[in-house]
Design a protein around this motif. Structure first.
Motif, PDB file in Angstrom:
ATOM      1  N   THR A  98      46.766 -15.827  10.141  1.00 48.42           N
ATOM      2  CA  THR A  98      47.566 -16.399  11.226  1.00 48.42           C
ATOM      3  C   THR A  98      48.812 -15.565  11.490  1.00 48.42           C
ATOM      4  O   THR A  98      49.226 -15.396  12.643  1.00 48.42           O
ATOM      5  CB  THR A  98      47.964 -17.849  10.908  1.00 48.42           C
ATOM      6  OG1 THR A  98      48.687 -17.888   9.663  1.00 48.42           O
ATOM      7  CG2 THR A  98      46.737 -18.741  10.795  1.00 48.42           C
ATOM      8  N   LYS A  99      49.416 -15.039  10.435  1.00 50.78           N
ATOM      9  CA  LYS A  99      50.594 -14.183  10.613  1.00 50.78           C
ATOM     10  C   LYS A  99      50.222 -12.905  11.348  1.00 50.78           C
ATOM     11  O   LYS A  99      50.959 -12.432  12.211  1.00 50.78           O
ATOM     12  CB  LYS A  99      51.212 -13.867   9.254  1.00 50.78           C
ATOM     13  CG  LYS A  99      51.895 -15.061   8.593  1.00 50.78           C
ATOM     14  CD  LYS A  99      52.492 -14.686   7.250  1.00 50.78           C
ATOM     15  CE  LYS A  99      53.184 -15.878   6.610  1.00 50.78           C
ATOM     16  NZ  LYS A  99      53.743 -15.543   5.274  1.00 50.78           N
ATOM     17  N   GLU A 100      49.064 -12.341  10.996  1.00 49.82           N
ATOM     18  CA  GLU A 100      48.620 -11.119  11.666  1.00 49.82           C
ATOM     19  C   GLU A 100      48.365 -11.355  13.151  1.00 49.82           C
ATOM     20  O   GLU A 100      48.646 -10.493  13.985  1.00 49.82           O
ATOM     21  CB  GLU A 100      47.352 -10.595  10.992  1.00 49.82           C
ATOM     22  CG  GLU A 100      47.557 -10.060   9.588  1.00 49.82           C
ATOM     23  CD  GLU A 100      46.250  -9.733   8.899  1.00 49.82           C
ATOM     24  OE1 GLU A 100      45.180  -9.945   9.537  1.00 49.82           O
ATOM     25  OE2 GLU A 100      46.279  -9.269   7.754  1.00 49.82           O
ATOM     26  N   LYS A 101      47.817 -12.535  13.468  1.00 49.20           N
ATOM     27  CA  LYS A 101      47.460 -12.841  14.856  1.00 49.20           C
ATOM     28  C   LYS A 101      48.600 -13.487  15.632  1.00 49.20           C
ATOM     29  O   LYS A 101      48.499 -13.681  16.846  1.00 49.20           O
ATOM     30  CB  LYS A 101      46.244 -13.773  14.888  1.00 49.20           C
ATOM     31  CG  LYS A 101      45.000 -13.192  14.230  1.00 49.20           C
ATOM     32  CD  LYS A 101      44.520 -11.944  14.946  1.00 49.20           C
ATOM     33  CE  LYS A 101      43.247 -11.414  14.328  1.00 49.20           C
ATOM     34  NZ  LYS A 101      42.765 -10.180  15.008  1.00 49.20           N
ATOM     35  N   GLY A 102      49.671 -13.856  14.942  1.00 50.41           N
ATOM     36  CA  GLY A 102      50.815 -14.450  15.615  1.00 50.41           C
ATOM     37  C   GLY A 102      50.583 -15.852  16.119  1.00 50.41           C
ATOM     38  O   GLY A 102      51.119 -16.242  17.164  1.00 50.41           O
ATOM     39  N   VAL A 103      49.782 -16.627  15.383  1.00 53.45           N
ATOM     40  CA  VAL A 103      49.518 -18.018  15.766  1.00 53.45           C
ATOM     41  C   VAL A 103      49.867 -18.931  14.590  1.00 53.45           C
ATOM     42  O   VAL A 103      50.097 -18.472  13.470  1.00 53.45           O
ATOM     43  CB  VAL A 103      48.046 -18.234  16.174  1.00 53.45           C
ATOM     44  CG1 VAL A 103      47.692 -17.366  17.376  1.00 53.45           C
ATOM     45  CG2 VAL A 103      47.099 -17.945  15.007  1.00 53.45           C
ATOM     46  N   SER A 104      49.894 -20.233  14.880  1.00 55.81           N
ATOM     47  CA  SER A 104      50.219 -21.215  13.849  1.00 55.81           C
ATOM     48  C   SER A 104      49.018 -22.120  13.588  1.00 55.81           C
ATOM     49  O   SER A 104      48.486 -22.735  14.517  1.00 55.81           O
ATOM     50  CB  SER A 104      51.422 -22.061  14.287  1.00 55.81           C
ATOM     51  OG  SER A 104      51.709 -23.067  13.333  1.00 55.81           O
ATOM     52  N   VAL A 105      48.574 -22.173  12.335  1.00 52.43           N
ATOM     53  CA  VAL A 105      47.501 -23.072  11.906  1.00 52.43           C
ATOM     54  C   VAL A 105      47.941 -23.713  10.603  1.00 52.43           C
ATOM     55  O   VAL A 105      48.334 -23.013   9.659  1.00 52.43           O
ATOM     56  CB  VAL A 105      46.167 -22.327  11.693  1.00 52.43           C
ATOM     57  CG1 VAL A 105      45.115 -23.280  11.122  1.00 52.43           C
ATOM     58  CG2 VAL A 105      45.668 -21.709  12.991  1.00 52.43           C
ATOM     59  N   ARG A 106      47.896 -25.029  10.540  1.00 55.07           N
ATOM     60  CA  ARG A 106      48.250 -25.717   9.295  1.00 55.07           C
ATOM     61  C   ARG A 106      47.061 -25.715   8.347  1.00 55.07           C
ATOM     62  O   ARG A 106      45.930 -25.991   8.750  1.00 55.07           O
ATOM     63  CB  ARG A 106      48.667 -27.160   9.585  1.00 55.07           C
ATOM     64  CG  ARG A 106      49.035 -27.955   8.324  1.00 55.07           C
ATOM     65  CD  ARG A 106      49.651 -29.290   8.644  1.00 55.07           C
ATOM     66  NE  ARG A 106      48.745 -30.161   9.382  1.00 55.07           N
ATOM     67  CZ  ARG A 106      48.816 -31.495   9.367  1.00 55.07           C
ATOM     68  NH1 ARG A 106      49.772 -32.099   8.666  1.00 55.07           N
ATOM     69  NH2 ARG A 106      47.981 -32.215  10.070  1.00 55.07           N
ATOM     70  N   GLY A 107      47.296 -25.380   7.088  1.00 54.04           N
ATOM     71  CA  GLY A 107      46.252 -25.384   6.079  1.00 54.04           C
ATOM     72  C   GLY A 107      46.502 -26.451   5.032  1.00 54.04           C
ATOM     73  O   GLY A 107      47.603 -26.539   4.482  1.00 54.04           O
ATOM     74  N   LEU A 108      45.470 -27.264   4.745  1.00 55.34           N
ATOM     75  CA  LEU A 108      45.559 -28.316   3.737  1.00 55.34           C
ATOM     76  C   LEU A 108      44.392 -28.175   2.768  1.00 55.34           C
ATOM     77  O   LEU A 108      43.254 -27.943   3.186  1.00 55.34           O
ATOM     78  CB  LEU A 108      45.509 -29.704   4.388  1.00 55.34           C
ATOM     79  CG  LEU A 108      46.618 -30.062   5.372  1.00 55.34           C
ATOM     80  CD1 LEU A 108      46.331 -31.417   6.013  1.00 55.34           C
ATOM     81  CD2 LEU A 108      47.973 -30.078   4.680  1.00 55.34           C
ATOM     82  N   GLN A 109      44.667 -28.327   1.488  1.00 53.19           N
ATOM     83  CA  GLN A 109      43.605 -28.215   0.496  1.00 53.19           C
ATOM     84  C   GLN A 109      42.918 -29.561   0.317  1.00 53.19           C
ATOM     85  O   GLN A 109      43.564 -30.581   0.076  1.00 53.19           O
ATOM     86  CB  GLN A 109      44.151 -27.725  -0.840  1.00 53.19           C
ATOM     87  CG  GLN A 109      43.051 -27.416  -1.856  1.00 53.19           C
ATOM     88  CD  GLN A 109      43.587 -26.754  -3.117  1.00 53.19           C
ATOM     89  OE1 GLN A 109      44.784 -26.468  -3.211  1.00 53.19           O
ATOM     90  NE2 GLN A 109      42.720 -26.515  -4.079  1.00 53.19           N
ATOM     91  N   GLY A 110      41.602 -29.564   0.438  1.00 54.36           N
ATOM     92  CA  GLY A 110      40.839 -30.791   0.259  1.00 54.36           C
ATOM     93  C   GLY A 110      39.430 -30.634   0.785  1.00 54.36           C
ATOM     94  O   GLY A 110      39.079 -29.631   1.406  1.00 54.36           O
ATOM     95  N   ASP A 111      38.601 -31.636   0.516  1.00 54.49           N
ATOM     96  CA  ASP A 111      37.218 -31.652   0.983  1.00 54.49           C
ATOM     97  C   ASP A 111      37.110 -32.464   2.264  1.00 54.49           C
ATOM     98  O   ASP A 111      38.040 -33.201   2.641  1.00 54.49           O
ATOM     99  CB  ASP A 111      36.306 -32.258  -0.088  1.00 54.49           C
ATOM    100  CG  ASP A 111      36.235 -31.387  -1.339  1.00 54.49           C
ATOM    101  OD1 ASP A 111      36.006 -30.177  -1.193  1.00 54.49           O
ATOM    102  OD2 ASP A 111      36.427 -31.934  -2.449  1.00 54.49           O
TER     103      ASP A 111
END
Length: 271
Positions: A98-111
């Protein structure tokens, strides 16, 4: 977690399926061919949901989204995207991407089954459930959790491995006993060494979605020919990738060819 079900003739290099820009810098055209049909369906869903909600930015959850092959392009379109994945390594790679592409994506750990604990109820317009149902402990629980986070009128995009496609690939690899085993086994696996715990016929996917409260849309075959054609024929010939995409788009809904695809894609809508 994304795209564990690669061509049966060998492992998938790279694994991630993203926006099918055939001539993007540093991206071979083969992955674009492999995901084109799915992106066609997603574009339709996004357009319909945008029109229905009158919101240009939709709330999207990618369950098992891995390093963001789908999530990053969706975020680049202006949508609010959350990836839920059990792998901390994948989430770390997602952050770098996301940093390379200049966008924002939230990441959460879980199934996938944890969605109800990680996200608010009725908070999503679209949930991607790609190459997930094959690996979760209980597909019904996973889809029930998906339904819980979707708003009314929202959609789930399900992509899952197809046992018939697997049998064809095993046979082409000369593994005839394994090909027969896939067709005989209720879970669609070819043995103890099979890395995919289960595969789904179109009817089974429709039954799972209906059982968890979704209205079921059309089923599309994904990678009908893309996994059978050598990459050198696609990447080495001008216009070959575009022609193969066009062929995949027609084959995706063909009444016979659809059912031999490597994967099956189906949309479900929450009433």
């Amino acid at each position: 977690m994304r795209d564990r079900e690669g061509p049966e003739l060998g492992p998938v290099a790279g694994g991630e399926g993203g926006e099918p820009t055939l001539r993007a810098e540093g991206v071979t055209r083969t992955p674009a061919v492999r995901t084109a049909v799915v992106w066609d369906a997603l574009r339709s869903v996004l357009a319909e949901r945008t029109a229905a909600t009158r919101r240009e930015s939709l709330d999207i959850v990618d369950a098992g989204g891995g390093t963001g092959g789908f999530a990053v392009p969706l975020a680049a379109l202006g949508h609010t995207v959350t990836v839920v994945d059990p792998s901390p390594d994948s989430l770390a790679a997602l952050e770098r991407r996301t940093k390379e592409k200049g966008v924002s994506v939230r990441g959460l750990q879980g199934d996938a089954a944890d969605l109800g604990e990680l996200l608010s109820r009725d908070s999503a317009d679209l949930v991607l459930c790609h190459s997930v149902l094959e690996y979760v402990e209980d597909p019904i629980s996973a889809l029930t959790a998906v339904a819980g986070v979707l708003r009314r009128g929202g959609a789930v995009s399900v992509l899952a491995a197809n046992p018939v496609g697997s049998a064809i690939h095993r046979a082409l690899a000369g593994q005839f006993e394994e090909a027969r085993a896939v067709l005989d086994d209720p879970s669609g696996t070819w043995g103890d060494r099979d890395p995919t715990p289960r595969r789904f016929a179109a009817e089974t996917l429709a039954e799972l979605l209906a059982a968890t409260g979704f209205s079921v849309g059309a089923v599309h075959g994904v990678r009908v020919f893309a996994d059978l054609v050598p990459s050198r024929l696609v990447d080495g010939e001008p216009g070959a990738a575009e022609a193969l995409v066009a062929l995949e788009q027609v084959a995706a809904t063909h009444p016979v060819l659809r059912d031999i695809a490597t994967q099956l894609h189906v949309l479900g809508h929450r009433a």
